[in-house]
Design a protein around this motif. Structure first.
Motif, PDB file in Angstrom:
ATOM      1  N   SER A   1       1.351  -1.288   0.133  1.00  0.00           N
ATOM      2  CA  SER A   1      -0.132  -0.494  -0.333  1.00  0.00           C
ATOM      3  C   SER A   1       0.536   1.320   0.117  1.00  0.00           C
ATOM      4  O   SER A   1       0.504   2.131  -0.306  1.00  0.00           O
ATOM      5  CB  SER A   1      -1.479   0.061   1.384  1.00  0.00           C
ATOM      6  OG  SER A   1       0.113   0.196   2.484  1.00  0.00           O
ATOM      7  N   GLY A   2       2.292   0.754   0.251  1.00  0.00           N
ATOM      8  CA  GLY A   2       2.566   2.056   0.719  1.00  0.00           C
ATOM      9  C   GLY A   2       3.084   2.757  -0.788  1.00  0.00           C
ATOM     10  O   GLY A   2       4.206   3.614  -1.110  1.00  0.00           O
ATOM     11  N   MET A   3       3.192   1.610  -1.457  1.00  0.00           N
ATOM     12  CA  MET A   3       3.739   2.143  -2.809  1.00  0.00           C
ATOM     13  C   MET A   3       2.849   2.372  -4.154  1.00  0.00           C
ATOM     14  O   MET A   3       3.122   2.242  -5.229  1.00  0.00           O
ATOM     15  CB  MET A   3       4.807   1.382  -3.801  1.00  0.00           C
ATOM     16  CG  MET A   3       4.801   0.029  -3.599  1.00  0.00           C
ATOM     17  SD  MET A   3       6.073  -0.890  -4.750  1.00  0.00           S
ATOM     18  CE  MET A   3       5.108  -2.299  -4.622  1.00  0.00           C
ATOM     19  N   ALA A   4       1.438   2.640  -4.084  1.00  0.00           N
ATOM     20  CA  ALA A   4       0.283   1.850  -4.698  1.00  0.00           C
ATOM     21  C   ALA A   4       0.365   3.047  -5.524  1.00  0.00           C
ATOM     22  O   ALA A   4       0.642   2.481  -7.236  1.00  0.00           O
ATOM     23  CB  ALA A   4      -1.216   2.152  -3.951  1.00  0.00           C
ATOM     24  N   THR A   5       0.610   4.079  -5.109  1.00  0.00           N
ATOM     25  CA  THR A   5       0.441   4.868  -6.735  1.00  0.00           C
ATOM     26  C   THR A   5       1.488   5.209  -7.461  1.00  0.00           C
ATOM     27  O   THR A   5       1.292   5.426  -8.479  1.00  0.00           O
ATOM     28  CB  THR A   5       0.163   6.619  -5.666  1.00  0.00           C
ATOM     29  OG1 THR A   5      -0.365   6.333  -4.940  1.00  0.00           O
ATOM     30  CG2 THR A   5       0.056   7.731  -6.724  1.00  0.00           C
ATOM     31  N   ALA A   6       2.849   5.130  -7.068  1.00  0.00           N
ATOM     32  CA  ALA A   6       3.965   4.662  -7.631  1.00  0.00           C
ATOM     33  C   ALA A   6       4.112   4.048  -8.221  1.00  0.00           C
ATOM     34  O   ALA A   6       4.399   4.155 -10.014  1.00  0.00           O
ATOM     35  CB  ALA A   6       5.282   4.991  -7.050  1.00  0.00           C
TER      36      ALA A   6
END
Length: 730
Positions: free
Chosen positions: A683-688
């Motif tokens: 979830s910490g890198m979902a956007t990236a």
């Protein structure tokens, strides 16, 4: 039509005996007109006699725009007449007499009855002709869902039997046996009081209030209008659009599942803006070039994604919003500062209760100051209308959401329903259909018939039958012989039904997808207050277990490629096997198919299907599916084989993220990074991750300016690469 002579061979049948029943109905129509009501006439008997009576009624007075609906009208020379399949084309029209002949080669079409009932005006009669006896056997219209190898005559007729029983029981339906007098129910006293309407363009006070709100649309304060059918919802949109154009608005976009749904909107525009003209079927323009344009959902979505529409000062009117997935409505909500959503709550065209439940959270999150409005007053008839009440009950158009049951009342296991018993239990059927309607954005009257009589259909339930908390509807597919499977794969045959198995054979070339036996999920619904309790997961798991015991090879589902839905199916162990390459015009979504193997045969078929899907996915994303949402792309990448990054790929990734290497020259390495990241989601890198996948596979820039896009991409690559220590190949 008045003055039309009886057709040859019918004169003796008509005779003087038919005059009294016809005149009785004409007089009754006048009484209905004084109350501004309408009524259903059930005319039953020998088809030729029934048609003769209906034809004499047609001739008896100057009906406003009478309409005859039948498979053919050769033996009854009337104009105009249409086939039941074309009933939808009459939406927006007005008729005072409709004859729907369900006694001939066409049979009874529930969707035609639902569509036509809303076109009947005050004082109108809707004459439904059926043979006698009716309901003991299926009729020719059942051929539409008699999947191969079934013939329609082999199907059950639980649905027609239910209709016949309800028509006998109802006191608001005129029953007319061809050999006797019509049985006229006693009409209750009308309690309608005249309304004062401040807006001369509007017909009711609440329509006037809605128009006033639409004309004063505020930025980021969308309006959501819900109404039963016949309340003037689309006309209100048209009146408001005319006012906005007159007040200087340069461009208004309108969308709906189909252009015919907004015909009344265009009609009001043409009436209120005489200096304008409809220069194309979906385009209205004033003399100074201010205009209103209709765009189907798929085209609108593509233009919004390409930033060709939306932005400051833009207006969007969405009609029949319940028939459009909430994910697309959310995209439009973000793009247009001034937007209105209108939908039919119940009835032939809508499932607005489900729309409200699904979309309310999106509205509250993105535009917390949204406003809900309701249209209650009918336009073409008065409250208490006997026809509306009868049609709602016959077609289950107002089936309510069942009550929330206690968690302790849920059985430890799900169970299947006997459809013959369900057809006799109106409370249970209404509860079941009410649960299905609220969870699905496309529901029609014919769906009830499919539930009760569709071949190879099974209904599985959690909860008490009168208070269902979750329901699963599945259908059997496949099992073709090798010769027929070969013909389907070559495009030479297309037997009816078997949606998923035939699609995989025709589009993926898989013969074994048709010879294997499938069970496909048609609908799955959970009570909105019971979601995230695992009920849907339980239904699928227990049905999969039963299918395995029955020797079914594969279990599958097909749905719109929306991230939350896809995530649900992947979590149950299903794998993507096919992705549609064009958006559905009505929903704006791409279709995805997922499957799960249940035995050795199924595993062999699934291996072949997933290998083909994995091989095709990268090129599809680069060409046909460049507009597929990035969140969906990252989920689909999980289906690609996981391959450790090579040292060369790692070097290329570092050069892009932390040096000055042109990302376009390192695309294979960035695709590998996006693929491997999908196997270890965070979830910490979902956007990236979404940004990386959209650029690497679909060539979607991260910003309008090239340099800014490259900077954003380098940041995304660095973030994804730093979140995980991906294994290297030896």
């Amino acid at each position: 039509m008045p003055g039309l002579s009886p057709p040859s061979g019918l004169a003796e049948t008509l005779g003087m005996a038919s005059e009294r029943p016809v005149q009785t109905l004409v007089a009754h129509s006048k009484r209905l007109e004084r109350r501004r009501w309408r009524q259903l006439v059930w005319l039953t008997g020998r088809p030729c006699e029934c048609r003769a009576h209906a034809h004499r009624l047609w001739q008896a007075t100057n009906w406003i725009a009478p309409l005859w609906v039948a498979h053919q009208a050769d033996d009854v020379p009337v104009e105009p007449w249409i086939t039941p399949r074309k009933a939808r084309t009459r939406l927006g029209a007005e008729h005072q007499l409709i004859v729907l002949d369900a006694s001939g080669e066409a049979g009874f079409d529930p969707d035609a009855l639902g569509a036509l009932a809303g076109t009947l005006i005050a004082g109108g009669l809707l004459v439904l002709i059926t043979p006698k006896p009716w309901g003991r056997h299926p009729d020719p219209d059942y051929a539409r869902f008699a999947d191969h190898p079934w013939h329609w005559e082999q199907l059950t007729s639980h649905y027609l039997s239910r209709l016949a029983r309800l028509l006998h029981e109802r006191t608001d339906v005129i029953t007319w046996h061809a050999y006797g007098m019509p049985a006229l129910p006693r009409l209750p006293a009308s309690t309608n009081c005249p309304q004062s309407v401040s807006d001369s363009a509007c017909l009711t006070a609440d329509q006037s209030a809605i128009v006033a709100q639409l004309v004063r649309l505020k930025r980021r304060r969308p309006v959501v209008i819900t109404a039963d059918r016949g309340r003037g919802k689309s006309a209100a949109l048209g009146i408001a659009c005319a006012r906005l154009l007159e007040n200087g608005t340069s461009n208004i976009i309108v969308t709906a599942p189909r252009l015919s749904a907004v015909e009344s909107l265009f009609a009001r525009l043409e009436a209120l803006c005489p200096d304008g003209a409809r220069i194309a079927p979906g385009r209205f323009q004033l003399a100074d070039n201010r205009e209103l344009s209709f765009l189907p959902p798929d085209v609108l979505t593509e233009q919004v994604a390409a930033k060709q529409l939306g932005g400051d000062g833009s207006y969007l009117m969405v009609d029949e919003a319940a028939a459009i997935p909430a994910a697309l409505l959310g995209q439009w909500l973000a793009a247009f500062p001034r937007i209105a959503f209108a939908t039919t709550v119940d009835g032939y065209e809508g499932s607005g209760r489900g729309f409200a439940l699904r979309f309310k959270d999106v509205l509250t999150r993105l535009t917390p100051q949204w406003k809900a409005l309701t249209l209650d007053t009918p336009i073409r008839w008065n409250a208490g209308d006997p026809l509306e009440a009868a049609i709602n009950r016959l077609l289950l158009l107002k089936a309510p959401l069942p009550a929330l049951g206690k968690r302790d009342d849920l059985a430890s296991r799900s169970y299947t329903l006997e459809r013959a018993c369900l057809a006799q239990d109106e409370a249970a059927l209404e509860a079941l259909f009410g649960l299905l309607v609220q969870s699905h954005y496309r529901t029609s009257p014919g769906d009830v018939r499919q539930l009760l009589d569709g071949p190879g259909t099974t209904l599985r339930l959690l909860g008490q039958k009168n208070v269902p908390q979750a329901v699963l509807v599945v259908r059997e597919e496949g099992g073709f012989d090798a010769t027929l499977a070969e013909q389907v794969a070559r495009g030479e045959r297309r037997p009816q039904g078997h949606l998923m198995a035939q699609s995989l054979a025709a589009h993926m070339g898989s013969r074994t997808a048709l010879t294997a036996r499938w069970r496909r999920v048609v609908r799955i619904a959970t009570h909105p207050d019971r979601r995230r309790e695992g009920l849907g997961q339980q239904l699928i798991a227990e049905d999969v277990q039963e299918a395995t015991q029955q020797g079914i090879a594969l279990y599958g589902a097909t749905f719109g490629a929306e991230a939350s839905l896809l995530r649900f199916w992947l979590a149950q162990g299903f794998q993507p096997v096919r992705l549609g390459i064009t958006r559905e015009a009505a929903t704006g979504e791409f279709a995805v198919m997922v499957a799960k193997a249940l035995n050795v045969e199924g595993r062999a078929v699934l291996r072949s299907l997933t290998a083909g899907f994995s091989a095709a996915l990268p090129s599809l994303l680069a060409f046909e599916l460049t507009m597929l949402p990035a969140e969906v792309v990252t989920l689909l990448l999980r289906g690609l084989p996981s391959t450790p990054l090579t040292a060369k790929e790692r070097q290329a990734i570092n050069d892009v993220a932390y040096a000055h290497r042109d990302p376009a020259l390192a695309r294979p390495a960035l695709q590998a990074l996006a693929r491997e990241a999908s196997h270890v989601p965070s979830s910490g890198m979902a956007t990236a991750h979404h940004q990386l996948a959209a650029w690497a596979f679909q060539n979607q820039p991260l910003a309008a300016a090239h340099n800014e896009s490259v900077r954003a991409l380098r940041q995304a690559v660095g973030q994804v690469a730093s979140m995980h220590a991906f294994p290297s190949s030896p």
